[in-house]
Structures are given as C-alpha cells and as structure tokens.
Write a protein that holds these residues in place. Sequence first.
Motif, PDB file in Angstrom:
ATOM      1  N   ASP A 124       0.843  -1.184   0.000  1.00 43.67           N
ATOM      2  CA  ASP A 124       0.000   0.000   0.000  1.00 43.67           C
ATOM      3  C   ASP A 124       0.886   1.245   0.000  1.00 43.67           C
ATOM      4  N   PRO A 125       0.780   2.111  -1.028  1.00 46.99           N
ATOM      5  CA  PRO A 125       1.652   3.292  -1.069  1.00 46.99           C
ATOM      6  C   PRO A 125       1.415   4.249   0.094  1.00 46.99           C
ATOM      7  N   GLN A 126       0.192   4.276   0.622  1.00 45.84           N
ATOM      8  CA  GLN A 126      -0.069   5.146   1.767  1.00 45.84           C
ATOM      9  C   GLN A 126       0.686   4.650   3.000  1.00 45.84           C
ATOM     10  N   LEU A 127       0.738   3.320   3.180  1.00 45.57           N
ATOM     11  CA  LEU A 127       1.504   2.766   4.295  1.00 45.57           C
ATOM     12  C   LEU A 127       2.981   3.056   4.111  1.00 45.57           C
ATOM     13  N   ALA A 128       3.477   2.896   2.898  1.00 43.82           N
ATOM     14  CA  ALA A 128       4.892   3.163   2.624  1.00 43.82           C
ATOM     15  C   ALA A 128       5.244   4.614   2.946  1.00 43.82           C
ATOM     16  N   GLN A 129       4.395   5.560   2.516  1.00 41.72           N
ATOM     17  CA  GLN A 129       4.657   6.972   2.781  1.00 41.72           C
ATOM     18  C   GLN A 129       4.554   7.270   4.269  1.00 41.72           C
ATOM     19  N   ALA A 130       3.584   6.673   4.941  1.00 36.72           N
ATOM     20  CA  ALA A 130       3.444   6.896   6.380  1.00 36.72           C
ATOM     21  C   ALA A 130       4.666   6.393   7.130  1.00 36.72           C
ATOM     22  N   GLN A 131       5.206   5.245   6.708  1.00 39.81           N
ATOM     23  CA  GLN A 131       6.388   4.712   7.373  1.00 39.81           C
ATOM     24  C   GLN A 131       7.615   5.595   7.117  1.00 39.81           C
ATOM     25  N   ARG A 132       7.744   6.107   5.905  1.00 37.18           N
ATOM     26  CA  ARG A 132       8.858   7.005   5.601  1.00 37.18           C
ATOM     27  C   ARG A 132       8.798   8.239   6.499  1.00 37.18           C
ATOM     28  N   GLU A 133       7.624   8.826   6.614  1.00 39.86           N
ATOM     29  CA  GLU A 133       7.466  10.016   7.461  1.00 39.86           C
ATOM     30  C   GLU A 133       7.706   9.677   8.927  1.00 39.86           C
ATOM     31  N   HIS A 134       7.259   8.498   9.337  1.00 44.85           N
ATOM     32  CA  HIS A 134       7.442   8.096  10.730  1.00 44.85           C
ATOM     33  C   HIS A 134       8.933   7.979  11.062  1.00 44.85           C
ATOM     34  N   GLY A 139      -2.160  -7.088   6.310  1.00 48.27           N
ATOM     35  CA  GLY A 139      -2.103  -8.178   5.354  1.00 48.27           C
ATOM     36  C   GLY A 139      -0.673  -8.602   5.065  1.00 48.27           C
ATOM     37  N   ASP A 140      -0.505  -9.800   4.504  1.00 46.72           N
ATOM     38  CA  ASP A 140       0.817 -10.299   4.103  1.00 46.72           C
ATOM     39  C   ASP A 140       1.769 -10.401   5.295  1.00 46.72           C
ATOM     40  N   ASP A 141       1.229 -10.783   6.472  1.00 48.14           N
ATOM     41  CA  ASP A 141       2.008 -10.929   7.701  1.00 48.14           C
ATOM     42  C   ASP A 141       2.668  -9.626   8.155  1.00 48.14           C
ATOM     43  N   ILE A 142       2.067  -8.483   7.802  1.00 49.13           N
ATOM     44  CA  ILE A 142       2.545  -7.172   8.249  1.00 49.13           C
ATOM     45  C   ILE A 142       1.620  -6.670   9.355  1.00 49.13           C
ATOM     46  N   PHE A 143       2.217  -6.346  10.504  1.00 44.92           N
ATOM     47  CA  PHE A 143       1.464  -5.841  11.643  1.00 44.92           C
ATOM     48  C   PHE A 143       2.149  -4.586  12.173  1.00 44.92           C
ATOM     49  N   GLU A 144       1.353  -3.597  12.539  1.00 46.30           N
ATOM     50  CA  GLU A 144       1.873  -2.311  12.990  1.00 46.30           C
ATOM     51  C   GLU A 144       1.621  -2.131  14.481  1.00 46.30           C
ATOM     52  N   ASN A 145       2.688  -1.829  15.221  1.00 42.66           N
ATOM     53  CA  ASN A 145       2.610  -1.549  16.649  1.00 42.66           C
ATOM     54  C   ASN A 145       3.417  -0.290  16.948  1.00 42.66           C
ATOM     55  N   GLY A 146       2.806   0.649  17.652  1.00 42.23           N
ATOM     56  CA  GLY A 146       3.516   1.863  18.036  1.00 42.23           C
ATOM     57  C   GLY A 146       4.003   2.682  16.862  1.00 42.23           C
ATOM     58  N   GLY A 147       3.315   2.582  15.741  1.00 42.56           N
ATOM     59  CA  GLY A 147       3.692   3.350  14.561  1.00 42.56           C
ATOM     60  C   GLY A 147       4.665   2.655  13.638  1.00 42.56           C
ATOM     61  N   PHE A 148       5.251   1.536  14.079  1.00 35.40           N
ATOM     62  CA  PHE A 148       6.224   0.804  13.271  1.00 35.40           C
ATOM     63  C   PHE A 148       5.557  -0.439  12.668  1.00 35.40           C
ATOM     64  N   ALA A 149       5.567  -0.542  11.333  1.00 34.54           N
ATOM     65  CA  ALA A 149       4.993  -1.690  10.642  1.00 34.54           C
ATOM     66  C   ALA A 149       6.095  -2.696  10.339  1.00 34.54           C
TER      67      ALA A 149
END
Length: 223
Positions: free
Chosen positions: A7-17, A171-181
């Motif tokens: 998901d590009p939104q997840l990718a961008q959110a992680q970059r910003e995080h 999805g795809d065994d990706i889980f997010e905790n505390g802002g880190f996916a």
Amino acid sequence: MTGQEQDPQLAQAQREHWQHTYSAHPGMYGEQPSDPADHAADVFRTAGARDVLELGAGHGRDALYFARSGFTVQATDFSAVGLGQLTHAARTQGLGDRVATVTHDVREPLPLADSSVDAVFAHMLLCMALSTAEIHALVGEVRRVLRPGGTFVYTVRHTGDAHYGTGTAHGDDIFENGGFAVHFFDRDLVNALADGWILNDVHAFEEGDLPRRLWRITQTLPR
C-alpha cells in the motif's frame, strides 16, 4: 497482499514516521554496533570482502563500524535525516573517505552497477513494511549487485515474535505496533529467498525490548 506491491499510503506513512523518529531521537540506536554487524564483519573479512553495501543504514552505527573495520561502505536508507547524521559522524570520526551515503527506497532498483560489491548487510530492513513481492525483488537486486561468491547477511523479525499477530494488520504478515509496521518472516519465506544461493546459516537470536525475536541469515552467491 502477497504478490502485490505494498500500500503506497503505508509506505509513505512509514517514511514520514522514520524521518520524524530520527529527527526527534538523533543517534537513537547508540554508537556501538549491533551484534549482527559484528558477526557480519567477521564473515565478510573471512570471505576476503573489501566493500560493503548496507541497506537501511539509518544513522549509521553499523556502517561506521564496518568502516572502522577497514571496509569501504556504501550506505543507503530512505531517511535523509538518518543519513545526514551518519555523514556527520563519519566526518567527525575521520571516516568520510570510507563511507558514502545515498538516500534510496528499496522498493526501487538499487543504485549500483551489476557485480559491484563484495558483501551486503541489512539489519531488520527486509522486515519493514514491504510486501512479499517487494522483498523478493529486493533480494533479486542484492543478487544483481553482488560479485560472484559475495555474501549477504540480513536479519528479520519472525513469526515467533511477541508482536506477530498483534496491533494493526495490513495483510501479508505485516502488523503495525507503536507506529512501526513489520513484515514477520516464516521459515518458508527465508528458504524461498535463498533459492539459487548457498544458505550458510539461519541463526535465531533476541534483541531489545519484549525481546524482539529475530533470525540472522547468511547466504552466499555461487561463484
């Protein structure tokens, strides 16, 4: 999302995080190298490696360690903030001529020529918010840039970790905790990524809080 791009939104959110995290906590991992980097340096030295590519170098504790150990280092990360801290530390420590940095997202092809490095290191980079397809593509890029006989050492959190199956599921065994996916690996994925390689070692270890449960994988390209 197996077989698809993340998901590009997840990718961008992680970059910003990560940008925010490195800005708010400069040198957050300290100056001492990680245990996997210490292991990798020994493996690379034994193999006769001279140059190392580190993926996901962050603020550079391991890249600087490789440079102090005599290797020439190319360090990439998608956080310009983290790499800025690495560049400053390298200059301060007199290692500026041994460390080069490139801001790069590993979802894109690596900015290196074919067969151009002796060794590649990635500590918890492959288990970031990358889809299975993107992880396979990245390992394909690692294979492309390594010279024949080159070594790849990487670490990932696995499905035995306490955070697996908790927090926000992407999805795809990706889980997010505390802002880190995190993409948690099972052994089948490790084996699939070693197809066409020599799988030297899969070592289980623990690190940090919880503690995090990881595998350290060492694999070599055939000559």
